[in-house]
Design an enzyme around this catalytic site. Structure first.
Site, mmCIF file in Angstrom:
data_model
loop_
_atom_site.group_PDB
_atom_site.id
_atom_site.type_symbol
_atom_site.label_atom_id
_atom_site.label_comp_id
_atom_site.label_asym_id
_atom_site.label_seq_id
_atom_site.Cartn_x
_atom_site.Cartn_y
_atom_site.Cartn_z
ATOM 1 N N VAL A 278 8.396 -3.490 -0.799
ATOM 2 C CA VAL A 278 7.364 -2.447 -0.773
ATOM 3 C C VAL A 278 6.676 -2.604 -2.131
ATOM 4 C CG1 VAL A 278 6.900 0.026 -0.682
ATOM 5 C CG2 VAL A 278 8.700 -0.954 0.761
ATOM 6 N N PRO A 279 5.523 -3.285 -2.145
ATOM 7 C CA PRO A 279 4.981 -3.858 -3.383
ATOM 8 C C PRO A 279 4.333 -2.855 -4.350
ATOM 9 C CG PRO A 279 3.492 -4.281 -1.576
ATOM 10 C CD PRO A 279 4.700 -3.611 -0.985
ATOM 11 N N CYS A 280 5.145 -2.055 -4.983
ATOM 12 C CA CYS A 280 4.644 -1.100 -5.974
ATOM 13 C C CYS A 280 4.051 -1.813 -7.185
ATOM 14 C CB CYS A 280 5.731 -0.114 -6.383
ATOM 15 S SG CYS A 280 7.262 -0.881 -6.932
ATOM 16 N N HIS A 281 4.408 -3.077 -7.390
ATOM 17 C CA HIS A 281 3.835 -3.837 -8.504
ATOM 18 C C HIS A 281 2.342 -4.088 -8.310
ATOM 19 C CE1 HIS A 281 4.991 -6.956 -5.567
ATOM 20 N NE2 HIS A 281 4.023 -7.710 -6.110
#
Length: 171
Positions: free
Chosen positions: A134-137
């Site tokens: 879950v690409p919070c970056h």
């Protein structure tokens, strides 16, 4: 973040270019991905149930392919992140950010129907228990700044550059 205290929990570690990731899965799906700097989270070594192990094995394989540059999407994984309804709505929006693209906190807030909720989006982003997948970056400040990141700003910068996204040089 706390991992479920459950004998069915399966855990694994994965050596990556950003350090050793720790992963945990329940029978419901992948529950956590922890960065090397998250040493404060208790991480029991457990084989878990067959279903939990299957979720974990799929996640390890997907992350391995990601770091080899062979996978850009994790939609085939079953996720079991624990959070509030609001956090889950933010995490769902994060999961829709394509590989190699970024969004601002304001854009995510508008997408989930809460245009004034940038700060709340930032807090939910910071509580994402399944980073990278879950690409919070991929969430940055409106001015292009990297902002905070659970894995540390150098890790965020590395992930973004790995995905072909130019980042500020001051990190």
């Amino acid at each position: 973040m706390e991992l479920p205290d459950d004998d069915m929990l399966a855990t694994a570690t994965l050596d990556t270019p950003i350090g050793e990731l720790r992963l945990a899965a329940t029978e419901a799906g992948l529950a956590a991905v922890l960065f090397p700097n998250q040493e404060d989270v208790s991480f029991p070594k457990r084989d878990g149930s067959a279903d939990a192990r299957a979720h974990l094995d799929r996640a390890v394989n997907a992350l391995t392919r990601y770091f080899e540059g062979r996978q850009r999407d994790f939609s085939e994984l079953t996720l079991a992140a624990e959070g509030t309804a609001f956090q889950k709505s933010v995490w769902a929006a994060l999961a829709r950010i394509p590989y190699g693209e970024t969004r601002s906190y304001a854009q995510i807030a508008r997408e989930i129907g809460n245009p004034k909720g940038m700060r709340a989006v930032g807090l939910a982003n910071g509580r994402n228990p399944i980073p990278i997948i879950v690409p919070c970056h991929r969430v940055i400040g409106a001015n292009g700044s990297l902002m905070g990141f659970g894995g540390g700003l150098p890790t965020k910068k590395w992930l973004l550059e790995f995905e072909g996204i130019a980042t500020p040089s001051f990190v």
